[in-house]
Design a protein around this motif. Sequence first.
Motif, PDB file in Angstrom:
ATOM      1  N   ALA A   1      52.562  64.830 -19.796  1.00 46.88           N
ATOM      2  CA  ALA A   1      52.667  65.818 -20.871  1.00 46.88           C
ATOM      3  C   ALA A   1      52.787  65.186 -22.252  1.00 46.88           C
ATOM      4  CB  ALA A   1      53.856  66.745 -20.619  1.00 46.88           C
ATOM      5  N   ALA A   2      53.207  63.920 -22.317  1.00 46.62           N
ATOM      6  CA  ALA A   2      53.276  63.248 -23.609  1.00 46.62           C
ATOM      7  C   ALA A   2      51.896  63.161 -24.257  1.00 46.62           C
ATOM      8  CB  ALA A   2      53.867  61.851 -23.439  1.00 46.62           C
ATOM      9  N   TRP A   3      50.846  63.106 -23.437  1.00 48.09           N
ATOM     10  CA  TRP A   3      49.467  63.056 -23.936  1.00 48.09           C
ATOM     11  C   TRP A   3      48.706  64.356 -23.646  1.00 48.09           C
ATOM     12  CZ3 TRP A   3      51.926  59.293 -21.130  1.00 48.09           C
ATOM     13  CH2 TRP A   3      52.213  58.100 -21.817  1.00 48.09           C
ATOM     14  N   LEU A   4      49.160  65.079 -22.652  1.00 52.90           N
ATOM     15  CA  LEU A   4      48.543  66.354 -22.272  1.00 52.90           C
ATOM     16  C   LEU A   4      49.592  67.455 -22.419  1.00 52.90           C
ATOM     17  CD1 LEU A   4      46.732  65.206 -18.976  1.00 52.90           C
ATOM     18  CD2 LEU A   4      45.759  65.302 -21.286  1.00 52.90           C
ATOM     19  N   PRO A   5      49.908  67.860 -23.654  1.00 52.84           N
ATOM     20  CA  PRO A   5      50.967  68.856 -23.847  1.00 52.84           C
ATOM     21  C   PRO A   5      50.646  70.205 -23.194  1.00 52.84           C
ATOM     22  CG  PRO A   5      49.750  68.482 -25.890  1.00 52.84           C
ATOM     23  CD  PRO A   5      49.329  67.404 -24.931  1.00 52.84           C
ATOM     24  N   GLU A   6      49.377  70.419 -22.880  1.00 56.29           N
ATOM     25  CA  GLU A   6      49.009  71.650 -22.173  1.00 56.29           C
ATOM     26  C   GLU A   6      49.687  71.741 -20.800  1.00 56.29           C
ATOM     27  OE1 GLU A   6      45.355  70.239 -24.567  1.00 56.29           O
ATOM     28  OE2 GLU A   6      46.905  69.345 -23.291  1.00 56.29           O
ATOM     29  N   LEU A   7      50.096  70.589 -20.268  1.00 57.60           N
ATOM     30  CA  LEU A   7      50.723  70.551 -18.941  1.00 57.60           C
ATOM     31  C   LEU A   7      52.231  70.337 -19.033  1.00 57.60           C
ATOM     32  CD1 LEU A   7      48.092  68.416 -16.991  1.00 57.60           C
ATOM     33  CD2 LEU A   7      48.155  70.883 -17.390  1.00 57.60           C
ATOM     34  N   ALA A   8      52.835  70.659 -20.178  1.00 56.99           N
ATOM     35  CA  ALA A   8      54.268  70.420 -20.361  1.00 56.99           C
ATOM     36  C   ALA A   8      55.126  71.336 -19.509  1.00 56.99           C
ATOM     37  CB  ALA A   8      54.633  70.586 -21.831  1.00 56.99           C
ATOM     38  N   SER A   9      54.669  72.548 -19.241  1.00 52.17           N
ATOM     39  CA  SER A   9      55.479  73.519 -18.478  1.00 52.17           C
ATOM     40  C   SER A   9      54.608  74.215 -17.448  1.00 52.17           C
ATOM     41  CB  SER A   9      56.114  74.545 -19.418  1.00 52.17           C
ATOM     42  OG  SER A   9      56.927  73.925 -20.388  1.00 52.17           O
ATOM     43  N   PRO A  10      54.098  73.489 -16.461  1.00 55.01           N
ATOM     44  CA  PRO A  10      53.184  74.117 -15.504  1.00 55.01           C
ATOM     45  C   PRO A  10      53.885  75.123 -14.605  1.00 55.01           C
ATOM     46  CG  PRO A  10      53.731  71.885 -14.809  1.00 55.01           C
ATOM     47  CD  PRO A  10      54.322  72.057 -16.174  1.00 55.01           C
ATOM     48  N   LEU A  11      53.135  76.131 -14.216  1.00 49.63           N
ATOM     49  CA  LEU A  11      53.595  77.138 -13.261  1.00 49.63           C
ATOM     50  C   LEU A  11      52.882  76.911 -11.938  1.00 49.63           C
ATOM     51  CD1 LEU A  11      53.572  80.282 -15.581  1.00 49.63           C
ATOM     52  CD2 LEU A  11      55.553  78.892 -14.913  1.00 49.63           C
ATOM     53  N   VAL A  12      53.528  77.307 -10.857  1.00 45.26           N
ATOM     54  CA  VAL A  12      53.026  77.081  -9.508  1.00 45.26           C
ATOM     55  C   VAL A  12      53.051  78.412  -8.764  1.00 45.26           C
ATOM     56  CG1 VAL A  12      53.273  75.683  -7.421  1.00 45.26           C
ATOM     57  CG2 VAL A  12      54.183  74.828  -9.607  1.00 45.26           C
ATOM     58  N   VAL A  13      51.983  78.744  -8.042  1.00 41.99           N
ATOM     59  CA  VAL A  13      52.030  79.960  -7.235  1.00 41.99           C
ATOM     60  C   VAL A  13      53.160  79.830  -6.207  1.00 41.99           C
ATOM     61  CG1 VAL A  13      49.648  80.709  -7.552  1.00 41.99           C
ATOM     62  CG2 VAL A  13      50.176  79.031  -5.780  1.00 41.99           C
ATOM     63  N   ARG A  14      53.820  80.956  -5.946  1.00 37.53           N
ATOM     64  CA  ARG A  14      55.013  80.930  -5.087  1.00 37.53           C
ATOM     65  C   ARG A  14      54.702  80.333  -3.718  1.00 37.53           C
ATOM     66  NH1 ARG A  14      59.640  83.335  -6.100  1.00 37.53           N
ATOM     67  NH2 ARG A  14      58.629  84.577  -7.737  1.00 37.53           N
ATOM     68  N   PRO A  26      50.906  78.947  -1.494  1.00 41.37           N
ATOM     69  CA  PRO A  26      49.472  78.749  -1.732  1.00 41.37           C
ATOM     70  C   PRO A  26      48.649  80.027  -1.606  1.00 41.37           C
ATOM     71  CG  PRO A  26      50.332  76.932  -0.440  1.00 41.37           C
ATOM     72  CD  PRO A  26      51.446  77.938  -0.541  1.00 41.37           C
ATOM     73  N   GLN A  27      49.133  80.987  -0.801  1.00 35.27           N
ATOM     74  CA  GLN A  27      48.406  82.232  -0.592  1.00 35.27           C
ATOM     75  C   GLN A  27      48.737  83.304  -1.628  1.00 35.27           C
ATOM     76  OE1 GLN A  27      50.299  80.708   1.882  1.00 35.27           O
ATOM     77  NE2 GLN A  27      48.521  79.643   2.764  1.00 35.27           N
ATOM     78  N   SER A  28      49.682  83.045  -2.523  1.00 36.70           N
ATOM     79  CA  SER A  28      50.150  84.059  -3.475  1.00 36.70           C
ATOM     80  C   SER A  28      49.106  84.347  -4.551  1.00 36.70           C
ATOM     81  CB  SER A  28      51.449  83.595  -4.146  1.00 36.70           C
ATOM     82  OG  SER A  28      52.494  83.460  -3.214  1.00 36.70           O
ATOM     83  N   PRO A  29      49.136  85.563  -5.124  1.00 34.68           N
ATOM     84  CA  PRO A  29      48.277  85.867  -6.273  1.00 34.68           C
ATOM     85  C   PRO A  29      48.609  84.945  -7.444  1.00 34.68           C
ATOM     86  CG  PRO A  29      49.272  87.865  -5.368  1.00 34.68           C
ATOM     87  CD  PRO A  29      49.960  86.714  -4.707  1.00 34.68           C
ATOM     88  N   VAL A  30      47.675  84.832  -8.388  1.00 36.48           N
ATOM     89  CA  VAL A  30      47.845  83.896  -9.490  1.00 36.48           C
ATOM     90  C   VAL A  30      48.949  84.318 -10.453  1.00 36.48           C
ATOM     91  CG1 VAL A  30      45.489  83.020  -9.405  1.00 36.48           C
ATOM     92  CG2 VAL A  30      46.010  85.049 -10.780  1.00 36.48           C
ATOM     93  N   ASP A  31      49.407  85.555 -10.376  1.00 35.58           N
ATOM     94  CA  ASP A  31      50.505  85.985 -11.255  1.00 35.58           C
ATOM     95  C   ASP A  31      51.861  85.965 -10.563  1.00 35.58           C
ATOM     96  OD1 ASP A  31      50.013  88.082  -9.547  1.00 35.58           O
ATOM     97  OD2 ASP A  31      49.875  89.617 -11.115  1.00 35.58           O
ATOM     98  N   ASP A  32      51.919  85.510  -9.317  1.00 39.49           N
ATOM     99  CA  ASP A  32      53.188  85.372  -8.592  1.00 39.49           C
ATOM    100  C   ASP A  32      53.551  83.892  -8.618  1.00 39.49           C
ATOM    101  OD1 ASP A  32      55.399  85.530  -6.980  1.00 39.49           O
ATOM    102  OD2 ASP A  32      54.298  85.993  -5.139  1.00 39.49           O
ATOM    103  N   VAL A  33      54.273  83.491  -9.665  1.00 36.16           N
ATOM    104  CA  VAL A  33      54.462  82.070  -9.931  1.00 36.16           C
ATOM    105  C   VAL A  33      55.929  81.714 -10.126  1.00 36.16           C
ATOM    106  CG1 VAL A  33      52.178  81.777 -10.951  1.00 36.16           C
ATOM    107  CG2 VAL A  33      54.110  82.432 -12.404  1.00 36.16           C
ATOM    108  N   VAL A  34      56.195  80.428  -9.961  1.00 39.43           N
ATOM    109  CA  VAL A  34      57.497  79.845 -10.259  1.00 39.43           C
ATOM    110  C   VAL A  34      57.257  78.615 -11.127  1.00 39.43           C
ATOM    111  CG1 VAL A  34      58.528  80.682  -8.113  1.00 39.43           C
ATOM    112  CG2 VAL A  34      57.469  78.411  -8.176  1.00 39.43           C
ATOM    113  N   SER A  35      58.301  78.095 -11.724  1.00 40.30           N
ATOM    114  CA  SER A  35      58.165  76.893 -12.547  1.00 40.30           C
ATOM    115  C   SER A  35      58.029  75.647 -11.671  1.00 40.30           C
ATOM    116  CB  SER A  35      59.379  76.735 -13.464  1.00 40.30           C
ATOM    117  OG  SER A  35      59.459  77.808 -14.370  1.00 40.30           O
ATOM    118  N   ALA A  36      57.304  74.663 -12.170  1.00 40.07           N
ATOM    119  CA  ALA A  36      57.231  73.377 -11.474  1.00 40.07           C
ATOM    120  C   ALA A  36      58.607  72.729 -11.465  1.00 40.07           C
ATOM    121  CB  ALA A  36      56.221  72.468 -12.149  1.00 40.07           C
ATOM    122  N   VAL A  37      58.957  72.102 -10.354  1.00 34.90           N
ATOM    123  CA  VAL A  37      60.290  71.533 -10.223  1.00 34.90           C
ATOM    124  C   VAL A  37      60.413  70.176 -10.911  1.00 34.90           C
ATOM    125  CG1 VAL A  37      60.751  72.768  -8.069  1.00 34.90           C
ATOM    126  CG2 VAL A  37      59.717  70.483  -7.986  1.00 34.90           C
TER     127      VAL A  37
END
Length: 392
Positions: free
Chosen positions: A85-98, A100-111
């Motif tokens: 994220a220091a070089w790719l700030p777009e990936l500073a706070s990635p979200l993860v589907v709850r 693998p089968q979950s819809p794209v809006d059913d997400v949690v924060s990356a640990v």
Amino acid sequence: MSTPHGLQDLLDTHIARGPAPGAVALVARGDRVEVAAAGSATLAGSTPMRRNSVFRLASITKPVVAAAAMTLVEDGLIAPADPVAAWLPELASPLVVRTPQSPVDDVVSAVRPITLLDLLTFRAGYGFPSDFSLPAVAPLLTELKQGPPQPQAVPAPDAWMAALARIPLIHQPGEGWLYNTCADILGVLIARVADRPLDAYLAERIFEPLGMTDTGFAVPPAALDRFTGYYRAGEGGDPELVDAPDGQWSTPPAFLSGAGGLVSTVDDWYAFGRMLLADGLADDGRRVLAGESVRQMITDHLTADQRAASGLFTEGQGWGFGGSVDVEITAPYNVPGRYGWIGGTGTTAHVIPSTGTVAVLLTQTELAGPAAPQLMRDFWTYAAGAGASAGI
């Protein structure tokens, strides 16, 4: 098919059967090199395939870009454990589907943050699983243009990264192996860490030291007469044109794909393979990579569960940096320690450290899926065994 008497026999037999219009192959063991060319550069058949014919590498681009990333590590500009994220700030706070089968809006924060090592080993959470029907896979295809290479259709890196930031991860960072997307992210990362375009950095650190004069992200006008057509099997198995020599690779693209954008020749990839076998040294003695970097590239980094889950792509083999690593013998061509990969445009390249072998096969016909076609399998068998009886 029966064991071929030589590499030319193998290519001639397969090209006569179709659907590939032509192919060029190289098998080298030590100082002994066997090269064969068969068929024509295009369906029109007016230009015979030659040793220096230029092909779209597709995914055998990945080992080359992984090697470039390791030069940044050696220069102390980034470490494998560093969050990107220091070089790719777009990936500073990635979200993860709850799940693998979950819809794209059913997400949690990356640990935890995504690291360089996650990208090198394809365990960042982005990419293709064996099940392409998972909801989070669709935007990779539609928004990022992942899939068969189409360089002129992909947005420029900043726009591509902005789109990536809106797509959730399928796995938490480090948890699962997923195909392809990490290599494209890695290409953007290299350019930002090096503070120069990816093609310029690859030229300086990889292509020029190794004499890879025909490798790049586009074919210059002077080489278009050596560029091959690109086909896929149509109805009835007959090849259909996907891209002509004066098509998408005849001008530089906006997005330089670290996953599959390069064009090259058998001899250029052979130079790269020789460097890997020489512990990072070019033929003239110049050091391209440290020996430890090479060893990390060609070592399996996956767990047994991750290898099993990646089976559709790697057939249960391991993954190093940018390529698969054979970890067991499952067929005559699976040699423990063999490192390399295949490309969706009909290419394959490997090194076998135990025998000092480099094997490169370039064809023009798009793969129908992740499984390798019979021509590749017969070529691997030849490179691993039959080549020895032929004096290679």
